[in-house]
Design a protein around this motif. Structure first.
Motif, PDB file in Angstrom:
ATOM      1  N   LEU A  89      -1.463   2.199  -1.965  1.00 38.70           N
ATOM      2  CA  LEU A  89      -0.127   1.669  -1.688  1.00 38.70           C
ATOM      3  C   LEU A  89       0.950   2.745  -1.790  1.00 38.70           C
ATOM      4  CD1 LEU A  89      -0.268  -1.798  -3.498  1.00 38.70           C
ATOM      5  CD2 LEU A  89      -0.901  -1.215  -1.144  1.00 38.70           C
ATOM      6  N   GLU A  90       0.753   3.684  -2.679  1.00 36.27           N
ATOM      7  CA  GLU A  90       1.721   4.783  -2.814  1.00 36.27           C
ATOM      8  C   GLU A  90       1.778   5.596  -1.529  1.00 36.27           C
ATOM      9  OE1 GLU A  90       2.706   8.501  -5.859  1.00 36.27           O
ATOM     10  OE2 GLU A  90       0.868   7.343  -6.087  1.00 36.27           O
ATOM     11  N   ALA A  91       0.597   5.911  -0.973  1.00 36.34           N
ATOM     12  CA  ALA A  91       0.554   6.670   0.276  1.00 36.34           C
ATOM     13  C   ALA A  91       1.112   5.855   1.430  1.00 36.34           C
ATOM     14  CB  ALA A  91      -0.883   7.100   0.563  1.00 36.34           C
ATOM     15  N   ALA A  92       0.843   4.550   1.430  1.00 40.57           N
ATOM     16  CA  ALA A  92       1.365   3.684   2.491  1.00 40.57           C
ATOM     17  C   ALA A  92       2.895   3.646   2.450  1.00 40.57           C
ATOM     18  CB  ALA A  92       0.789   2.279   2.339  1.00 40.57           C
ATOM     19  N   CYS A  93       3.444   3.604   1.249  1.00 38.88           N
ATOM     20  CA  CYS A  93       4.913   3.618   1.114  1.00 38.88           C
ATOM     21  C   CYS A  93       5.500   4.901   1.705  1.00 38.88           C
ATOM     22  CB  CYS A  93       5.305   3.492  -0.346  1.00 38.88           C
ATOM     23  SG  CYS A  93       5.067   1.848  -1.060  1.00 38.88           S
ATOM     24  N   LYS A  94       4.914   6.029   1.360  1.00 34.11           N
ATOM     25  CA  LYS A  94       5.436   7.316   1.817  1.00 34.11           C
ATOM     26  C   LYS A  94       5.332   7.463   3.332  1.00 34.11           C
ATOM     27  CE  LYS A  94       4.511   9.762  -2.517  1.00 34.11           C
ATOM     28  NZ  LYS A  94       3.699  10.807  -3.202  1.00 34.11           N
ATOM     29  N   GLN A 110      -5.978   8.339   0.158  1.00 32.85           N
ATOM     30  CA  GLN A 110      -5.031   9.346   0.641  1.00 32.85           C
ATOM     31  C   GLN A 110      -5.594  10.127   1.819  1.00 32.85           C
ATOM     32  OE1 GLN A 110      -1.683  10.242  -0.809  1.00 32.85           O
ATOM     33  NE2 GLN A 110      -1.748  10.912   1.321  1.00 32.85           N
ATOM     34  N   ALA A 111      -6.866  10.532   1.727  1.00 24.71           N
ATOM     35  CA  ALA A 111      -7.469  11.340   2.794  1.00 24.71           C
ATOM     36  C   ALA A 111      -7.520  10.571   4.107  1.00 24.71           C
ATOM     37  CB  ALA A 111      -8.870  11.780   2.377  1.00 24.71           C
ATOM     38  N   ARG A 112      -7.864   9.311   4.041  1.00 24.46           N
ATOM     39  CA  ARG A 112      -7.953   8.522   5.270  1.00 24.46           C
ATOM     40  C   ARG A 112      -6.579   8.228   5.852  1.00 24.46           C
ATOM     41  NH1 ARG A 112     -13.027   4.262   4.332  1.00 24.46           N
ATOM     42  NH2 ARG A 112     -14.607   5.650   5.236  1.00 24.46           N
ATOM     43  N   ILE A 113      -5.612   7.964   5.007  1.00 19.26           N
ATOM     44  CA  ILE A 113      -4.256   7.738   5.509  1.00 19.26           C
ATOM     45  C   ILE A 113      -3.708   9.011   6.146  1.00 19.26           C
ATOM     46  CG2 ILE A 113      -1.876   7.334   4.756  1.00 19.26           C
ATOM     47  CD1 ILE A 113      -2.920   5.134   2.951  1.00 19.26           C
ATOM     48  N   ASP A 114      -4.022  10.156   5.566  1.00 21.35           N
ATOM     49  CA  ASP A 114      -3.611  11.431   6.172  1.00 21.35           C
ATOM     50  C   ASP A 114      -4.246  11.606   7.547  1.00 21.35           C
ATOM     51  OD1 ASP A 114      -2.107  12.057   3.964  1.00 21.35           O
ATOM     52  OD2 ASP A 114      -3.615  13.372   3.059  1.00 21.35           O
ATOM     53  N   LYS A 115      -5.471  11.144   7.693  1.00 19.15           N
ATOM     54  CA  LYS A 115      -6.191  11.282   8.963  1.00 19.15           C
ATOM     55  C   LYS A 115      -5.660  10.299  10.007  1.00 19.15           C
ATOM     56  CE  LYS A 115     -10.574  12.153   8.906  1.00 19.15           C
ATOM     57  NZ  LYS A 115     -12.053  12.082   8.763  1.00 19.15           N
ATOM     58  N   ALA A 116      -5.197   9.136   9.557  1.00 21.72           N
ATOM     59  CA  ALA A 116      -4.769   8.075  10.470  1.00 21.72           C
ATOM     60  C   ALA A 116      -3.302   8.276  10.860  1.00 21.72           C
ATOM     61  CB  ALA A 116      -4.985   6.720   9.821  1.00 21.72           C
ATOM     62  N   TYR A 129       3.370 -12.753   2.845  1.00 21.61           N
ATOM     63  CA  TYR A 129       2.258 -11.957   3.374  1.00 21.61           C
ATOM     64  C   TYR A 129       2.451 -10.456   3.141  1.00 21.61           C
ATOM     65  CZ  TYR A 129       0.164 -15.888   5.999  1.00 21.61           C
ATOM     66  OH  TYR A 129      -0.460 -17.055   6.363  1.00 21.61           O
ATOM     67  N   LEU A 130       3.670 -10.023   2.906  1.00 18.90           N
ATOM     68  CA  LEU A 130       3.966  -8.595   2.849  1.00 18.90           C
ATOM     69  C   LEU A 130       3.707  -8.015   1.463  1.00 18.90           C
ATOM     70  CD1 LEU A 130       7.263  -8.535   4.935  1.00 18.90           C
ATOM     71  CD2 LEU A 130       5.074  -7.519   5.588  1.00 18.90           C
ATOM     72  N   ILE A 131       2.965  -6.911   1.439  1.00 14.71           N
ATOM     73  CA  ILE A 131       2.715  -6.168   0.205  1.00 14.71           C
ATOM     74  C   ILE A 131       3.557  -4.889   0.203  1.00 14.71           C
ATOM     75  CG2 ILE A 131       0.955  -5.116  -1.267  1.00 14.71           C
ATOM     76  CD1 ILE A 131       0.682  -8.181  -0.783  1.00 14.71           C
ATOM     77  N   VAL A 132       3.498  -4.135   1.303  1.00 14.41           N
ATOM     78  CA  VAL A 132       4.344  -2.956   1.485  1.00 14.41           C
ATOM     79  C   VAL A 132       5.113  -3.125   2.788  1.00 14.41           C
ATOM     80  CG1 VAL A 132       4.376  -0.473   1.926  1.00 14.41           C
ATOM     81  CG2 VAL A 132       2.817  -1.402   0.201  1.00 14.41           C
ATOM     82  N   ASP A 133       6.410  -2.914   2.714  1.00 15.74           N
ATOM     83  CA  ASP A 133       7.253  -3.048   3.903  1.00 15.74           C
ATOM     84  C   ASP A 133       8.418  -2.064   3.793  1.00 15.74           C
ATOM     85  OD1 ASP A 133       8.058  -4.203   6.362  1.00 15.74           O
ATOM     86  OD2 ASP A 133       9.536  -5.432   5.323  1.00 15.74           O
ATOM     87  N   GLN A 134       8.639  -1.326   4.866  1.00 12.93           N
ATOM     88  CA  GLN A 134       9.746  -0.372   4.935  1.00 12.93           C
ATOM     89  C   GLN A 134       9.746   0.596   3.753  1.00 12.93           C
ATOM     90  OE1 GLN A 134      13.406  -2.522   5.549  1.00 12.93           O
ATOM     91  NE2 GLN A 134      12.681  -3.502   7.406  1.00 12.93           N
ATOM     92  N   GLY A 135       8.551   1.086   3.432  1.00 17.39           N
ATOM     93  CA  GLY A 135       8.433   2.125   2.426  1.00 17.39           C
ATOM     94  C   GLY A 135       8.491   1.663   0.985  1.00 17.39           C
ATOM     95  N   LYS A 136       8.404   0.356   0.744  1.00 18.15           N
ATOM     96  CA  LYS A 136       8.485  -0.160  -0.618  1.00 18.15           C
ATOM     97  C   LYS A 136       7.409  -1.219  -0.853  1.00 18.15           C
ATOM     98  CE  LYS A 136      13.532   0.373  -0.955  1.00 18.15           C
ATOM     99  NZ  LYS A 136      14.814  -0.352  -1.174  1.00 18.15           N
ATOM    100  N   VAL A 137       6.932  -1.304  -2.107  1.00 14.40           N
ATOM    101  CA  VAL A 137       6.091  -2.425  -2.515  1.00 14.40           C
ATOM    102  C   VAL A 137       7.022  -3.622  -2.712  1.00 14.40           C
ATOM    103  CG1 VAL A 137       4.580  -3.362  -4.294  1.00 14.40           C
ATOM    104  CG2 VAL A 137       4.349  -0.976  -3.598  1.00 14.40           C
ATOM    105  N   VAL A 138       6.836  -4.660  -1.903  1.00 16.94           N
ATOM    106  CA  VAL A 138       7.757  -5.794  -1.930  1.00 16.94           C
ATOM    107  C   VAL A 138       7.149  -7.029  -2.577  1.00 16.94           C
ATOM    108  CG1 VAL A 138       9.074  -5.019   0.073  1.00 16.94           C
ATOM    109  CG2 VAL A 138       7.047  -6.444   0.419  1.00 16.94           C
ATOM    110  N   SER A 139       5.857  -6.980  -2.889  1.00 16.19           N
ATOM    111  CA  SER A 139       5.210  -8.094  -3.578  1.00 16.19           C
ATOM    112  C   SER A 139       5.297  -7.879  -5.084  1.00 16.19           C
ATOM    113  CB  SER A 139       3.744  -8.205  -3.164  1.00 16.19           C
ATOM    114  OG  SER A 139       3.044  -9.098  -4.007  1.00 16.19           O
TER     115      SER A 139
END
Length: 449
Positions: free
Chosen positions: A187-192, A163-169, A423-433
């Motif tokens: 993955l939760e942070a990536a979705c958001k 979470q901290a690194r995603i907030d920074k990036a 190939y997609l794990i998270v796409d358009q705010g959702k876990v798709v795998s």
């Protein structure tokens, strides 16, 4: 012919990399431009460099309405958006990496990306930062993250995107796993945040399945102590034979029968073993019949009857510490575990206790948590293990596959083209795998300094 200075109006689809050129004539002004209300974030750019005019004349459009030429162009065009910073975190290759260019997964060879960028003339669009320095606030990875549009990492030397690194990036749009297994990303942070997470599914399946069979045999045949005798100049047959068995007629089960688990079952069939599996998604009846494999409705049922359990499921909140003290206690006394999935699926200390008490006869695998494993990690000194560093999915053959996959994913992203669905794990705010669930499995990685 477009003059040296021209008013160009660009609009960007919200939450997308796509830009659309809606006008290139000198009479067009921002006020007179009519653009779809579904679009936003407009800006005007002037004094387009002459070398970029070819991008505007690339022949990719053929509009009938000259007053509104809706031309799809890439965000990364040098004349529109400048360079994207791509942070690539890999392991050090050392002398082996310098000598062997097929070790694509190391810093020295950088997944073949420098050559790929040069071949495709992307120097003005992509800026590579390749490093193994990933741990701590003063690491190079940490310093580059705020500017990175793309982060490429790997399971063998993961750059944990918590979470901290995603907030920074703030600029991060895409996280690519060079290999398989994206549990190092929250993955939760990536979705958001709307960050796309992709991996090169299928690139390691044969490599890992073969590694599993190798380690099962190493445990059951008591290979490691036998090898050590040779190295130490010893010759004590009885001491080796005391713990050596045939694999034939043993009950062997896999937790998950996806791309890797299924191949493990297929490779074990000729050993004349009794095969078992658990998976959230049951195999086709024809496959079950062909393999003569028994399906179990839950992991507990499988654990109770198997002499060998091999773990081949992804790590996510549902599988984190799946094999805790309670689950291990359900296993047959004297059974074996082979885990090439993720180290965090095991309760580290519960496993050590079970091996030392002889409830578990042996443990093998190549995955640890966090990675790289600390020098004092208790599994290193645990009795009767056949552990290796995490390399099952990074044979030279696998590296060629996942390097090509990374280049494909990055190229598709640059060109705003669709990625392969698998190939997609998270796409358009959702876990798709279907192999993953939304959540965070990155907690605790910082304990390894």
């Amino acid at each position: 012919m477009i003059s040296y200075s021209v008013l160009v109006i660009v609009i960007q689809i919200v939450s997308s990399n796509a830009h659309y050129l809606i006008g290139i004539n000198t009479d067009l002004t921002l006020e007179s431009a009519n653009y779809c209300t579904n679009f936003s974030i407009h800006r005007d750019l002037s004094s387009i460099p002459r070398q970029c005019h070819r991008h505007l004349h690339c022949g990719s459009y053929n509009c009938e309405e000259q007053s509104f030429r809706c031309v799809k162009i890439r965000e990364a065009l040098c004349c529109l958006s400048g360079q994207h910073t791509v942070l690539v975190v890999l392991y050090e290759g050392g002398e082996a990496g310098k000598k062997n260019k097929k070790i694509l997964g190391c810093v020295e060879n950088a997944l073949g990306l420098p050559e790929w960028i040069k071949k495709n003339k992307l120097e003005n669009r992509l800026k590579l930062v390749v490093t193994s320095d990933k741990q701590g606030e003063n690491s190079l990875a940490e310093k580059v993250l705020p500017e990175a549009s793309v982060v490429i990492s790997q399971p063998f030397w993961p750059c944990y995107l918590d979470q901290a690194r995603i907030d920074k990036a703030k600029k991060l749009k895409l996280a690519i796993t060079a290999g398989v297994g994206s549990d190092h990303v929250n993955l939760e942070a990536a979705c958001k945040r709307g960050i796309t997470v992709a991996e090169v599914s299928g690139s390691n399946v044969v490599s890992v399945a073969e590694h599993v069979v190798m380690q099962i045999l190493a445990l059951v045949r008591n290979f490691i102590p036998a090898y050590k005798q040779v190295v130490n100049g010893e010759w004590d047959i009885a001491r080796i034979a005391d713990k050596a068995y045939d694999l034939e007629n043993k009950h062997v089960g896999t937790v998950a029968a996806g791309r890797i688990g299924l191949r493990v079952l297929q490779r074990l069939k000729p050993f004349n073993v009794h095969l078992h599996y658990y998976d959230k998604f049951r195999l086709d009846k024809s496959i079950e019949k062909d393999l003569n494999v028994t399906y179990h409705p839950n992991v507990e049922s499988l654990a109770k009857v198997c002499d060998v359990v091999t773990i081949n499921c992804p790590l996510h909140p549902e599988t984190e510490h799946l094999f805790d003290k309670k689950m291990i206690s359900l296993m047959k006394k004297g059974s074996y575990i082979v885990n090439t999935a993720r180290g965090k699926i095991m309760d580290r200390d519960a496993l050590v206790e079970a091996v030392k008490s002889n409830h578990i006869e042996g443990y093998a695998g190549d995955v640890w948590y966090p990675q790289p494993a600390a020098k004092d990690h208790p599994w290193r000194s645990m009795p009767r293990h056949a552990m290796t560093p995490h390399y099952s999915g990074t044979t030279l053959d696998a590296q060629a596959r996942y390097a090509a996959g990374v280049q494909e994913i990055l190229g598709n992203w640059l060109n705003n083209q669709a990625q392969r669905e698998e190939y997609l794990i998270v796409d358009q705010g959702k876990v798709v795998s279907r192999a993953y669930t939304e959540g965070d499995a990155t907690k605790g990685h910082a304990s390894n300094k």
